[in-house]
Design a protein around this motif. Structure first.
Motif, short mmCIF file in Angstrom:
data_model
loop_
_atom_site.label_atom_id
_atom_site.label_comp_id
_atom_site.label_asym_id
_atom_site.label_seq_id
_atom_site.Cartn_x
_atom_site.Cartn_y
_atom_site.Cartn_z
N SER A 56 -22.38 -13.12 -10.88
CA SER A 56 -23.48 -12.26 -11.30
C SER A 56 -24.40 -12.04 -10.11
N GLU A 87 -26.14 -6.15 -16.63
CA GLU A 87 -26.36 -6.65 -15.27
C GLU A 87 -25.17 -6.30 -14.37
N TRP A 88 -25.41 -6.38 -13.07
CA TRP A 88 -24.36 -6.07 -12.10
C TRP A 88 -23.62 -7.34 -11.72
N LYS A 89 -22.30 -7.25 -11.66
CA LYS A 89 -21.48 -8.39 -11.24
C LYS A 89 -20.57 -7.94 -10.11
N HIS A 144 -16.63 -8.72 -8.42
CA HIS A 144 -15.31 -9.33 -8.61
C HIS A 144 -14.54 -9.17 -7.30
N ARG A 172 -20.95 -3.03 -13.96
CA ARG A 172 -21.96 -3.36 -14.96
C ARG A 172 -21.31 -4.16 -16.08
N HIS A 173 -22.01 -5.22 -16.51
CA HIS A 173 -21.53 -6.01 -17.64
C HIS A 173 -22.74 -6.53 -18.41
N LYS A 186 -15.49 -14.02 -9.90
CA LYS A 186 -16.53 -13.08 -10.33
C LYS A 186 -17.88 -13.78 -10.30
N ASN A 232 -27.35 -10.61 -10.10
CA ASN A 232 -28.74 -10.91 -10.47
C ASN A 232 -29.01 -12.41 -10.35
N LYS A 233 -28.07 -13.23 -10.81
CA LYS A 233 -28.27 -14.69 -10.74
C LYS A 233 -28.30 -15.15 -9.30
N GLU A 234 -27.45 -14.58 -8.47
CA GLU A 234 -27.37 -15.02 -7.07
C GLU A 234 -28.62 -14.65 -6.29
#
Length: 197
Positions: free
Chosen positions: A12, A171-173, A175, A167-168, A10, A14-16
């Motif tokens: 994130s 933010e969007w993740k 998997h 959504r978590h 999994k 947004n982070k990527e």
């Protein structure tokens, strides 16, 4: 090149991407395995290759794991307009993505918790006859690949639950699910998809 995901991993989104992600493209690519002739050649015609019709689909689920909508070759756009399938590719010929599903994350209705992406062999050929199969997520604004998941192509399965974007905590993740299944269309995968939510 984005992150190469392993089954079950999994990330994130947004982070990527280092910022707000508004629109993504889920691309599916594959090639028909080149056969040396014989029975396979006779079945698919032509010299040493063939065509395989894999279909990418996207199922939208709410918090209660109920289906909100389905985007596939018979319905190329979600009712709310946030998810659009660019069209059916029946051969897998050519370079790059063979099918694409564009998701406008900023327009996905608030009640939608997850989007599950699947692939089915409409021609009912198994993944033993497929090579170079992958799904990838691309940032539509920059055309940069965020993540790629190589589909374990070998096997007698005719479908796969590829990945989930969900959504978590605001933010969007993503998997990478990578579960093999069977069936020519999305309908036959629904029980398996629901079990993965």
């Amino acid at each position: 090149m984005g992150i190469s995901l392993q089954k079950g991993q999994k990330i994130s989104l947004n982070k990527e991407t280092g910022g707000v992600l508004n629109k993504v493209i889920m691309g599916l690519g594959w090639d028909a395995k080149k056969s040396g002739g014989g029975l396979l050649k006779g079945m698919f015609g032509g010299g040493g290759g063939g065509s395989i019709d894999l279909d990418a689909s996207c199922v939208l689920f709410d918090e209660q794991k109920k289906i909100v909508d389905t985007v596939w070759f018979r319905q190329l756009k979600s009712k709310d307009g946030s998810v659009v399938h660019t069209g059916d590719n029946r051969t897998g010929a050519g370079d790059g993505d063979d099918e694409q599903i564009i998701v406008d994350l900023s327009k996905v209705p608030a009640n939608v918790k997850s989007l599950v992406f699947t692939v089915n062999s409409f021609t009912n050929q198994t993944f033993d006859q497929v090579e170079n199969a992958y799904c990838r997520l691309v940032d539509s604004a920059t055309n940069k690949e965020i993540a790629r998941y190589t589909l374990s192509a070998q096997g007698s399965h005719t479908a796969q639950v590829m990945a989930k974007v969900y959504r978590h905590e605001g933010e969007w993740k993503m998997h990478a699910i990578g579960e093999n299944g069977h069936g020519r269309t999305i309908d036959s995968l629904l029980p398996q998809i629901t079990a993965n939510l």
